[in-house]
Design a protein around this motif. Structure first.
Motif, PDB file in Angstrom:
ATOM      1  N   ILE A  46       0.849  -1.204   0.000  1.00 11.26           N
ATOM      2  CA  ILE A  46       0.000   0.000   0.000  1.00 11.26           C
ATOM      3  C   ILE A  46       0.876   1.243   0.000  1.00 11.26           C
ATOM      4  O   ILE A  46       0.641   2.198  -0.759  1.00 11.26           O
ATOM      5  CB  ILE A  46      -0.951   0.008   1.224  1.00 11.26           C
ATOM      6  N   ASP A  47       1.925   1.242   0.842  1.00 12.71           N
ATOM      7  CA  ASP A  47       2.833   2.390   0.900  1.00 12.71           C
ATOM      8  C   ASP A  47       3.492   2.634  -0.450  1.00 12.71           C
ATOM      9  O   ASP A  47       3.649   3.794  -0.894  1.00 12.71           O
ATOM     10  CB  ASP A  47       3.917   2.168   1.957  1.00 12.71           C
ATOM     11  N   GLN A  48       3.873   1.524  -1.134  1.00 17.52           N
ATOM     12  CA  GLN A  48       4.573   1.662  -2.412  1.00 17.52           C
ATOM     13  C   GLN A  48       3.638   2.107  -3.532  1.00 17.52           C
ATOM     14  O   GLN A  48       3.960   3.011  -4.309  1.00 17.52           O
ATOM     15  CB  GLN A  48       5.231   0.328  -2.786  1.00 17.52           C
ATOM     16  N   ARG A  49       2.485   1.431  -3.641  1.00 21.04           N
ATOM     17  CA  ARG A  49       1.586   1.659  -4.785  1.00 21.04           C
ATOM     18  C   ARG A  49       0.716   2.911  -4.604  1.00 21.04           C
ATOM     19  O   ARG A  49       0.506   3.665  -5.563  1.00 21.04           O
ATOM     20  CB  ARG A  49       0.687   0.435  -4.972  1.00 21.04           C
ATOM     21  N   VAL A  50       0.180   3.115  -3.418  1.00 19.61           N
ATOM     22  CA  VAL A  50      -0.729   4.240  -3.190  1.00 19.61           C
ATOM     23  C   VAL A  50       0.034   5.469  -2.711  1.00 19.61           C
ATOM     24  O   VAL A  50      -0.317   6.605  -3.041  1.00 19.61           O
ATOM     25  CB  VAL A  50      -1.824   3.856  -2.155  1.00 19.61           C
ATOM     26  N   GLY A  51       1.100   5.241  -1.964  1.00 17.25           N
ATOM     27  CA  GLY A  51       1.887   6.355  -1.453  1.00 17.25           C
ATOM     28  C   GLY A  51       1.687   6.552   0.042  1.00 17.25           C
ATOM     29  O   GLY A  51       0.559   6.485   0.548  1.00 17.25           O
ATOM     30  N   PHE A  52       2.794   6.770   0.747  1.00 16.41           N
ATOM     31  CA  PHE A  52       2.710   6.951   2.195  1.00 16.41           C
ATOM     32  C   PHE A  52       1.939   8.225   2.552  1.00 16.41           C
ATOM     33  O   PHE A  52       1.333   8.312   3.618  1.00 16.41           O
ATOM     34  CB  PHE A  52       4.122   7.000   2.797  1.00 16.41           C
ATOM     35  N   GLY A  53       1.948   9.196   1.631  1.00 14.60           N
ATOM     36  CA  GLY A  53       1.207  10.441   1.901  1.00 14.60           C
ATOM     37  C   GLY A  53      -0.271  10.189   2.132  1.00 14.60           C
ATOM     38  O   GLY A  53      -0.893  10.780   3.018  1.00 14.60           O
ATOM     39  N   SER A  54      -0.862   9.295   1.332  1.00 15.33           N
ATOM     40  CA  SER A  54      -2.280   8.960   1.506  1.00 15.33           C
ATOM     41  C   SER A  54      -2.507   8.212   2.811  1.00 15.33           C
ATOM     42  O   SER A  54      -3.495   8.418   3.508  1.00 15.33           O
ATOM     43  CB  SER A  54      -2.766   8.104   0.338  1.00 15.33           C
ATOM     44  N   VAL A  55      -1.532   7.348   3.155  1.00 15.30           N
ATOM     45  CA  VAL A  55      -1.652   6.569   4.383  1.00 15.30           C
ATOM     46  C   VAL A  55      -1.595   7.483   5.604  1.00 15.30           C
ATOM     47  O   VAL A  55      -2.439   7.403   6.506  1.00 15.30           O
ATOM     48  CB  VAL A  55      -0.551   5.496   4.463  1.00 15.30           C
ATOM     49  N   ILE A  56      -0.595   8.360   5.648  1.00 13.37           N
ATOM     50  CA  ILE A  56      -0.461   9.233   6.818  1.00 13.37           C
ATOM     51  C   ILE A  56      -1.630  10.214   6.899  1.00 13.37           C
ATOM     52  O   ILE A  56      -2.088  10.578   7.991  1.00 13.37           O
ATOM     53  CB  ILE A  56       0.907   9.982   6.795  1.00 13.37           C
ATOM     54  N   GLY A  57      -2.146  10.621   5.739  1.00 16.75           N
ATOM     55  CA  GLY A  57      -3.309  11.520   5.745  1.00 16.75           C
ATOM     56  C   GLY A  57      -4.520  10.870   6.389  1.00 16.75           C
ATOM     57  O   GLY A  57      -5.217  11.474   7.209  1.00 16.75           O
ATOM     58  N   GLU A  58      -4.764   9.601   5.999  1.00 19.22           N
ATOM     59  CA  GLU A  58      -5.879   8.849   6.582  1.00 19.22           C
ATOM     60  C   GLU A  58      -5.646   8.634   8.076  1.00 19.22           C
ATOM     61  O   GLU A  58      -6.557   8.758   8.892  1.00 19.22           O
ATOM     62  CB  GLU A  58      -6.009   7.511   5.870  1.00 19.22           C
ATOM     63  N   ALA A  59      -4.405   8.323   8.455  1.00 22.91           N
ATOM     64  CA  ALA A  59      -4.084   8.072   9.863  1.00 22.91           C
ATOM     65  C   ALA A  59      -4.273   9.333  10.699  1.00 22.91           C
ATOM     66  O   ALA A  59      -4.780   9.281  11.827  1.00 22.91           O
ATOM     67  CB  ALA A  59      -2.645   7.567   9.986  1.00 22.91           C
ATOM     68  N   VAL A  60      -3.862  10.472  10.157  1.00 19.98           N
ATOM     69  CA  VAL A  60      -4.012  11.736  10.884  1.00 19.98           C
ATOM     70  C   VAL A  60      -5.481  12.088  11.062  1.00 19.98           C
ATOM     71  O   VAL A  60      -5.914  12.533  12.130  1.00 19.98           O
ATOM     72  CB  VAL A  60      -3.252  12.870  10.150  1.00 19.98           C
ATOM     73  N   ASN A  61      -6.272  11.872  10.005  1.00 20.03           N
ATOM     74  CA  ASN A  61      -7.707  12.208  10.082  1.00 20.03           C
ATOM     75  C   ASN A  61      -8.420  11.424  11.177  1.00 20.03           C
ATOM     76  O   ASN A  61      -9.332  11.939  11.834  1.00 20.03           O
ATOM     77  CB  ASN A  61      -8.381  11.934   8.734  1.00 20.03           C
ATOM     78  N   SER A  62      -8.030  10.181  11.380  1.00 24.21           N
ATOM     79  CA  SER A  62      -8.679   9.376  12.410  1.00 24.21           C
ATOM     80  C   SER A  62      -7.973   9.485  13.751  1.00 24.21           C
ATOM     81  O   SER A  62      -8.601   9.423  14.810  1.00 24.21           O
ATOM     82  CB  SER A  62      -8.730   7.904  11.972  1.00 24.21           C
ATOM     83  N   GLY A  63      -6.638   9.673  13.723  1.00 24.59           N
ATOM     84  CA  GLY A  63      -5.881   9.662  14.962  1.00 24.59           C
ATOM     85  C   GLY A  63      -5.945  10.953  15.750  1.00 24.59           C
ATOM     86  O   GLY A  63      -6.039  10.935  16.984  1.00 24.59           O
ATOM     87  N   VAL A  64      -5.904  12.084  15.063  1.00 21.87           N
ATOM     88  CA  VAL A  64      -5.875  13.369  15.775  1.00 21.87           C
ATOM     89  C   VAL A  64      -7.099  13.570  16.672  1.00 21.87           C
ATOM     90  O   VAL A  64      -6.954  13.935  17.843  1.00 21.87           O
ATOM     91  CB  VAL A  64      -5.705  14.535  14.777  1.00 21.87           C
ATOM     92  N   PRO A  65      -8.342  13.337  16.188  1.00 22.05           N
ATOM     93  CA  PRO A  65      -9.489  13.515  17.087  1.00 22.05           C
ATOM     94  C   PRO A  65      -9.432  12.605  18.318  1.00 22.05           C
ATOM     95  O   PRO A  65      -9.783  13.022  19.423  1.00 22.05           O
ATOM     96  CB  PRO A  65     -10.691  13.167  16.200  1.00 22.05           C
ATOM     97  N   GLU A  66      -8.973  11.349  18.122  1.00 19.66           N
ATOM     98  CA  GLU A  66      -8.911  10.430  19.257  1.00 19.66           C
ATOM     99  C   GLU A  66      -7.810  10.822  20.234  1.00 19.66           C
ATOM    100  O   GLU A  66      -7.994  10.762  21.455  1.00 19.66           O
ATOM    101  CB  GLU A  66      -8.710   8.996  18.761  1.00 19.66           C
ATOM    102  N   LEU A  67      -6.659  11.216  19.714  1.00 17.18           N
ATOM    103  CA  LEU A  67      -5.576  11.650  20.585  1.00 17.18           C
ATOM    104  C   LEU A  67      -5.968  12.924  21.335  1.00 17.18           C
ATOM    105  O   LEU A  67      -5.610  13.113  22.502  1.00 17.18           O
ATOM    106  CB  LEU A  67      -4.313  11.897  19.761  1.00 17.18           C
TER     107      LEU A  67
END
Length: 490
Positions: free
Chosen positions: A86-107
């Motif tokens: 996923i990191d290679q084909r889609v890009g880590f930028g998309s992964v971290i963006g999704e993680a930030v969107n869900s992680g920041v409110p919970e943190l």
């Protein structure tokens, strides 16, 4: 159930409250998430939250799994693509963006709980740093500026004594109620004399601006002295008999020319006077289930006394809230205040019947409402009030009933609009208020202890009722799940 309510508050409410520890700079925690808190104003703080890789990893993994469900990559089944791919084909930028969107409110929510901060509005979030690659050791760092509940101390409610005026019911009160009842059974009779205050006149009206007729009405029934139509109409009609007419200047109250001056012609078609029945046994039999006037009077007095007790309970409530605020400086959050003022002004504009309110009065009303909410939130926390799912369901169902709406549809709308947290909070305030008032000793001006139990309810009965309601709610959910399972089996 209580855990469910608390979770929904953190995620849904615009006015979530928890206790604020007013340290200028809190110590950083010895854990993978580090939190610092800085006071910007008495009711506003900035949190700086830094999450180590081990805290961020679960959100990255969840983001990769979510993305894997949405993409097609040759050689892999949908939803079963390894994270590295996923990191290679889609890009880590998309992964971290999704993680930030869900992680920041919970943190952010975890930080609120950790630092015992009670926000009163949505936060302003600003992500400062994120890792740029899967091997980057940069930590996730973001800030959250939010308006919060100010710090103050509440007195111990079980030690409070509050004096409330004794309710009095006078003969004048009883007579006023009887007079109102007489008017309900009054009749209008035509009179051959000039109209006077209290009479009902049937009139024709024609309003002109210049030579143009801008409004006209015929056959309007109007009670002299009621001041419910044009300014100046009462004075113009006073002394006119049927068939007579006059002209006066008035300000139009509605329509295209609202607020403009007009020359208004008014003609009296008829004059009627209200004729009231005699207060006697015949009237008592006609107006009630009683046979005699004395029985009716006794019942009216009983109703007056019950209403007086209700007013006393209201006075006791207001005195209790005022006592909690006595000698305490409670600043209100500026942003929340401005938002409430804007909503108040918008509602007034949408309701032409609402009385005009100057800016100072509106600000005073909003500040009082906010202070009352803040104090009741703090009281609920002090008394360790819990809110059950049954509490919230019953609260929302009662509101739906008041407006003639289907409870299920109304509750679904509240949930979908993200307003469930506010409902939880309102229930908590109400329960805290009742519990606090039960603990207080109320006395009248003669020193007699007041029994307000009929208005405050009994705590044991309330808990028993909640248990039954919670069990019923759980049974209903179980039935629904069972029905779904049966349908799936078929």
């Amino acid at each position: 159930m209580a855990d469910w309510a608390a979770c929904r508050v953190r995620k849904s409410s615009y006015h979530v409250t928890v206790a604020l520890r007013q340290n200028t700079e809190c110590d950083e925690l010895e854990r993978s998430v580090k939190i610092s808190v800085r006071n910007l104003e008495p009711t506003k703080v900035r949190l700086t939250i830094t999450a180590d890789q081990e805290e961020l990893d679960p959100y990255l993994d969840a983001a990769r799994k979510e993305i894997a469900k949405q993409v097609n990559i040759p050689g892999f089944r949908k939803g079963h693509v390894p994270g590295k791919i996923i990191d290679q084909r889609v890009g880590f930028g998309s992964v971290i963006g999704e993680a930030v969107n869900s992680g920041v409110p919970e943190l952010y929510s975890k930080a609120l709980a950790e630092k015992e901060i009670h926000p009163m509005a949505q936060p302003k979030l600003d992500v400062k740093e994120v890792p740029e690659t899967a091997t980057d050791d940069t930590k996730l760092k973001f800030t959250a500026e939010v308006e919060v509940r100010p710090k103050f101390d509440l007195p111990a409610v079980d030690s409070l004594e509050i004096e409330v005026a004794k309710p009095e019911v006078s003969d004048e009160d009883v007579n006023a109620r009887l007079e109102a009842l007489r008017q309900r059974f009054g009749t209008l009779v035509s009179v051959d004399r000039p109209a006077a205050k209290g009479d009902y006149a049937n009139i024709d009206l024609d309003a002109k601006i210049g030579d143009e007729s801008v409004d006209s009405q015929e056959g309007v029934s109007y009670q002299l002295g009621s001041a419910t139509m044009l300014d100046g109409l009462d004075e113009a009609l006073d002394g006119l008999s049927a068939g007579e007419e006059t002209t006066f200047e008035g300000t139009l109250e509605a329509g295209e020319h609202e607020g403009e001056k007009a020359q208004v012609s008014v003609k009296v078609n008829s004059v009627k006077s209200e004729e009231l029945p005699e207060l006697d046994d015949d009237f008592a039999q006609e107006a009630s289930e009683f046979d005699t006037l004395d029985e009716l009077k006794a019942d009216v007095r009983k109703q007056s006394e019950a209403d007086a007790e209700g007013r006393q309970a209201t006075v006791a409530r207001d005195a209790f809230i005022a006592r909690l605020q006595e000698g305490v400086d409670i600043p209100v959050p500026k942003g929340v205040k401005e938002e409430m003022l804007a909503d108040r002004e918008k509602n007034a504009q949408n309701n032409p019947q609402a009385p005009e309110e100057d800016k100072a009065a509106a600000e005073e009303a909003v500040e009082k409402e906010l202070r009352d909410q803040i104090v009741l939130d703090a009281l609920s926390e002090q008394l360790k009030i819990t809110v059950t799912q049954a509490d919230v369901t019953n609260f929302l169902a009662s509101i739906a009933q008041q407006y003639g709406m289907d409870p299920s549809n109304f509750i679904n709308a509240i949930v979908n609009n993200g307003q469930l947290g506010s409902a939880v909070q309102e229930v908590g305030r109400s329960k805290g208020l009742l519990a606090g008032m039960r603990a207080v000793t109320f006395k009248d001006t003669e020193g007699n202890v007041l029994d307000l139990s009929k208005f405050l309810g009994d705590e044991a009965e309330e808990e028993e009722k909640e248990s039954v309601e919670a069990a019923s709610a759980a049974a209903a959910v179980a039935d629904q799940l069972s029905d779904k399972d049966e349908a799936s089996a078929e």
